[in-house]
Design an enzyme around this catalytic site. Structure first.
Site, PDB file in Angstrom:
ATOM      1  N   HIS A   1       6.798   8.526  -0.160  1.00 16.35           N
ATOM      2  CA  HIS A   1       8.030   8.077  -0.842  1.00 16.35           C
ATOM      3  C   HIS A   1       9.122   9.146  -0.746  1.00 16.35           C
ATOM      4  CE1 HIS A   1       9.591   5.551  -4.440  1.00 16.35           C
ATOM      5  NE2 HIS A   1      10.612   6.123  -3.813  1.00 16.35           N
TER       6      HIS A   1
ATOM      7  N   LEU B   1      15.719   9.892   2.814  1.00 14.80           N
ATOM      8  CA  LEU B   1      16.358  10.827   3.759  1.00 14.80           C
ATOM      9  C   LEU B   1      17.858  10.561   3.897  1.00 14.80           C
ATOM     10  CD1 LEU B   1      13.628  11.126   6.547  1.00 14.80           C
ATOM     11  CD2 LEU B   1      14.131  12.722   4.700  1.00 14.80           C
TER      12      LEU B   1
ATOM     13  N   ASN C   1      16.840   2.510   1.582  1.00 13.24           N
ATOM     14  CA  ASN C   1      18.140   2.313   0.921  1.00 13.24           C
ATOM     15  C   ASN C   1      19.211   3.226   1.488  1.00 13.24           C
ATOM     16  OD1 ASN C   1      16.820   4.504  -0.234  1.00 13.24           O
ATOM     17  ND2 ASN C   1      17.701   4.191  -2.257  1.00 13.24           N
TER      18      ASN C   1
ATOM     19  N   ASP D   1      12.793  -0.262  -2.590  1.00 14.21           N
ATOM     20  CA  ASP D   1      12.849   0.850  -3.540  1.00 14.21           C
ATOM     21  C   ASP D   1      14.275   1.277  -3.871  1.00 14.21           C
ATOM     22  OD1 ASP D   1      11.423   2.991  -5.069  1.00 14.21           O
ATOM     23  OD2 ASP D   1      12.758   4.195  -3.827  1.00 14.21           O
TER      24      ASP D   1
ATOM     25  N   HIS E   1       8.957  -1.121  -6.468  1.00 18.15           N
ATOM     26  CA  HIS E   1       9.704  -0.335  -7.453  1.00 18.15           C
ATOM     27  C   HIS E   1       9.644  -1.174  -8.729  1.00 18.15           C
ATOM     28  CE1 HIS E   1      13.444   1.958  -8.864  1.00 18.15           C
ATOM     29  NE2 HIS E   1      13.340   0.964  -9.726  1.00 18.15           N
TER      30      HIS E   1
ATOM     31  N   HIS F   1       6.072   5.305  -7.983  1.00 14.09           N
ATOM     32  CA  HIS F   1       6.475   6.163  -9.115  1.00 14.09           C
ATOM     33  C   HIS F   1       6.132   5.650 -10.517  1.00 14.09           C
ATOM     34  CE1 HIS F   1       9.853   3.399  -8.935  1.00 14.09           C
ATOM     35  NE2 HIS F   1      10.478   4.038  -7.960  1.00 14.09           N
TER      36      HIS F   1
ATOM     37  N   ASN G   1      15.205   7.750 -11.892  1.00 13.29           N
ATOM     38  CA  ASN G   1      14.765   6.391 -12.171  1.00 13.29           C
ATOM     39  C   ASN G   1      13.455   6.100 -11.456  1.00 13.29           C
ATOM     40  OD1 ASN G   1      15.114   3.945 -13.495  1.00 13.29           O
ATOM     41  ND2 ASN G   1      15.973   2.986 -11.676  1.00 13.29           N
TER      42      ASN G   1
ATOM     43  N   ASP H   1       9.219  11.079  -4.252  1.00 17.44           N
ATOM     44  CA  ASP H   1      10.453  10.335  -4.536  1.00 17.44           C
ATOM     45  C   ASP H   1      11.665  11.260  -4.359  1.00 17.44           C
ATOM     46  OD1 ASP H   1      12.251   8.371  -5.095  1.00 17.44           O
ATOM     47  OD2 ASP H   1      11.715   8.131  -7.208  1.00 17.44           O
TER      48      ASP H   1
ATOM     49  N   HIS I   1      21.018  14.349  -3.772  1.00 16.16           N
ATOM     50  CA  HIS I   1      22.404  13.936  -3.989  1.00 16.16           C
ATOM     51  C   HIS I   1      23.325  15.107  -3.686  1.00 16.16           C
ATOM     52  CE1 HIS I   1      21.571   9.995  -5.558  1.00 16.16           C
ATOM     53  NE2 HIS I   1      20.655  10.493  -6.358  1.00 16.16           N
TER      54      HIS I   1
END
Lengths: 316, 425
Positions: free
Chosen positions: B62, B65, B96, B154, B181, B234, B280, B307, B311
């Protein structure tokens, strides 16, 4: 008041971000000074030169007339220069521009920045980046510390003290920054606080703070010395928190009949603006037990005291 | 290359082995795994792993990238490089991105980029639905042919139960894995942290733990109905662990992962509006942390995944409500996980198994092993090495971690991968 008697500040922080962070001594310092400022406000000439030359900025990212006006007038009574900066709502969407806006205001020479924002924690974030003192004028559903201070000041004036007082706070507790600040403030000052409202707006987790919670209005009001009503945000209707405002008033509205459960000398408070007929009936709002307009007057004195002491703290 | 690793404490769950052994690598493969040692040293480069653990390269089921589309947060190059530093030689990239990896073209792009960079192996995960919108199934088979290892929306739950049912049914036709998810979006209702006294007193909107629990329950029921292969991403709540445990007791083939932050931190990390602790599912309570550890201990939770959700720098100047969720986790996961062995929650074999053998089994890949003949992907780990995490020095572009400034224990010293020995300290 400036030249004489400015000794070591009792305040731990140069910001007022919330009641949560204050000691009972700090709260009492504000309340005691507010008494002196209230005396000044009764004079013919209501202005003192205490903070002459200082610049205060009202940085409001959320519409407000009452609170902003109260801060503005309080700042003017202290002889500061006041600027009202109402940021357009579009700019609150980006965090960068929010901080940039505050930094810009500070660069203009602001000594005290009064912040209101619809997100909780914004004054805290700004305080980490600013040299000016930050006063939280309401952040999201977190705190509204000057409202709690003016409420405590009003209670102290009317009831003499806090020990053993039964104080009921009624309404949309979970979304109310006024309720939160009052809970912390009144607990620290030694009062017994109970919360009343529908379970959808009053989670039981507040009991972990040593507070009783009631979903029944009569039971909660039993023997109350102070009744503190909250404004019901009407947009909560239709989101499943309560069916209709009629039904809300039926269960949690303060009517003359319900008032009988409380002590005969109970005072009735409301932070305003009121929804008459939804959380409070007009006859109660305008009745002899109501101190709602005095709260507004006291707000001025309390906000003068807050600015005065934060300025004193900064000078060190 | 002839590389001999001696004196190490070798842990290989795939061989149920933990003890001293010598490992000889030749031509990029494990040539000899000698429990008694005594391998001929002639012509070999020697790594003396005295005092160190020698473990298979880790597999992260999980990872985010961010490329294509969010290169200021992370790129395939930086993320897969950060992975190697953190000990992960294989990472599964969540879809995503922008555009979403919901078609074979994007899958091929990701694989091509990853191969060109030569960092950790990237196995793309395709979206379950087109654009991750939860409305129509994406072309799962074509993505599978192009190289997707599993499918997930996810970052977003598959809100519609009927779409989730169809996904599990359809993917079953080619035995593909669906990763859930698990969050009921209506119940979570855009909450930005765990719901409870702390959210009430911070004035932040909470999402209740049951938002996870009911979605896990739904997806397990759908997996039972369809016979599809389901993996729960998760897991963060006590209730979630309980539901998965019950499903496994009934013999269902569901698998589950948790992440280091869910057994290392509680919601208290959010206090002070710490945006780096916004993730989350959200950080939960001490009781949840204990339940997660118990779930790891009794095998309810099969895998520790990162996970990894990097950012950009804008995250720190955002207010909590509109800051993006996620923790940059590739470079801290092993240190945080090692604490579980230190606390006695897991044996060292169990711990390494949750980072190697177990994800390999779920993904059905022949990796995460030191067996003779396998590709040589292994780590030299100093389990005692203490360091203070400096987020600015992480390789990942995402410096967003609530562990910044904390002292952590256990460090990857060397990563052997792709015929090279990468030295980190």
């Amino acid at each position: 008041m400036r030249a004489a008697g400015r000794g070591a500040s009792m305040l731990n922080s140069r910001h007022l971000l919330g009641i949560k962070d204050l000691t009972a001594e700090e709260i009492m310092l504000y309340l005691n000074s507010a008494s002196s400022f209230k005396d000044i406000l009764k004079r013919d000439i209501k202005k003192v030169p205490a903070l002459r030359g200082r610049t205060v900025v009202n940085l409001f990212f959320e519409p407000s007339t009452r609170t902003r006006t109260s801060f503005e007038l309080a700042a003017k009574r202290l002889s500061t220069d006041v600027i009202n900066f109402s940021a357009p709502s579009s700019s609150i969407l980006k965090g960068e521009s929010l901080l940039d806006t505050a930094l810009t205001v500070e660069a203009l020479g602001a000594d005290i920045i009064i912040v209101r924002h619809s997100f909780s924690g914004v004054p805290h974030m700004l305080s980490r980046h600013l040299r000016a003192s930050v006063i939280n004028a309401g952040d999201g559903t977190n705190e509204h510390p000057t409202q709690a201070l003016l409420d405590a000041f009003t209670i102290k004036e009317k009831k003499g003290g806090f020990g053993g007082l039964q104080i009921a706070i009624i309404g949309d507790i979970i979304h109310s920054r006024v309720a939160k600040s009052n809970i912390y403030c009144l607990k620290k000052l030694g009062a017994d606080v109970r919360l009343i409202g529908p379970a959808t707006l009053l989670p039981e987790c507040f009991r972990e703070l040593g507070i009783s919670t009631f979903n029944n209005m009569e039971a909660g009001l039993e023997g109350a010395d102070v009744i503190m009503m909250l404004r019901l945000q009407l947009e909560r209707q239709g989101k499943g928190f309560f069916p209709t405002t009629d039904e809300y008033f039926r269960q949690w509205g303060l009517s003359r009949k319900r008032l009988q459960a409380a002590r005969p000398d109970a005072i009735i408070m409301h932070p305003g603006p009121m929804n008459r007929g939804i959380e409070i009936s007009s006859d109660v709002a305008d009745g002899g037990n109501s101190v709602i307009l005095e709260q507004v007057t006291n707000g001025l004195a309390v906000r003068m005291a807050v600015m005065y002491h934060l300025d004193e703290r900064k000078e060190q | 290359m002839r590389l001999l690793i001696i004196n190490g404490h070798v842990i290989d769950p795939s061989q149920n082995f933990a003890g001293s052994a010598e490992i000889l690598i030749e031509d990029g493969r494990i040539n000899t795994f000698a429990r008694e040692g005594g391998i001929n040293r002639t012509g070999a480069d020697i790594i003396d792993a005295g005092g160190m653990w020698v473990v298979p390269g880790l597999i992260d089921i999980h990872t985010h990238l961010r490329e294509p589309g969010f290169e200021h947060k992370e790129t395939i190059r930086t993320g897969a490089r950060a992975a190697l530093k953190g000990g992960f030689t294989t990472v599964c990239a969540m879809p995503n991105t922008n555009p979403v990896n919901d078609n074979a073209g994007i899958t091929e792009f990701i694989l091509k980029m990853a191969q060109a960079e030569g960092n950790a192996r990237v196995l793309p995960i395709g979206a379950v639905t087109k654009g991750q919108k939860g409305e129509e199934l994406a072309s799962l088979y074509a993505m599978r042919e192009a190289g997707c290892i599993a499918f997930s929306d996810d970052g977003r739950p598959v809100a519609s139960p009927v779409i989730m049912r169809r996904a599990l049914e359809y993917a079953k036709g080619f035995d593909a894995l669906i990763i859930s998810h698990a969050e009921d979006p209506a119940l979570a209702d855009s909450g930005v942290m765990n719901e409870g006294l702390l959210s009430a007193t911070l004035g932040l909107k909470g999402q209740p733990a049951v938002a996870e629990e009911v979605m896990i329950y739904r997806d397990i029921a759908l997996a039972e109905l369809t016979g599809g292969r389901l993996h729960i991403a998760h897991v963060s709540t006590k209730g979630g662990v309980r539901v998965i445990r019950q499903a496994k007791e009934r013999g269902l083939k569901v698998t589950a992962e948790t992440c280091p932050h869910y057994f290392s931190l509680t919601e208290d990390a959010v206090a002070g509006y710490n945006v780096n602790a916004k993730v989350n599912p959200p950080l939960r309570t001490a009781a949840d942390v204990e339940a997660i550890k118990e779930g790891l201990r009794d095998g309810t939770i099969d895998v520790i995944a990162t996970d990894h959700a990097p950012h950009g720098r804008e995250k720190r100047t955002r207010q909590f409500d509109d800051a993006p969720s996620g923790i940059s986790g590739l470079e801290t996961a092993l240190s945080l996980s090692l604490a579980l062995a230190g606390e006695g929650v897991l044996t060292e074999l169990e711990l390494i198994g949750k980072l190697t053998q177990n994800p390999a089994g779920i993904l059905r890949i022949d990796r995460g092993t030191l067996r003779e003949g396998a590709e040589a992907e292994l780590l030299i780990v100093d389990p005692q090495r203490r360091y203070v995490l400096d987020a600015e020095k992480m390789i990942s572009r995402g410096k967003n971690t609530p562990f910044d400034g904390m002292e952590l224990k256990g460090m990857v010293m060397k990563t052997v991968y792709g015929g090279k020995v990468l030295e980190w300290a």
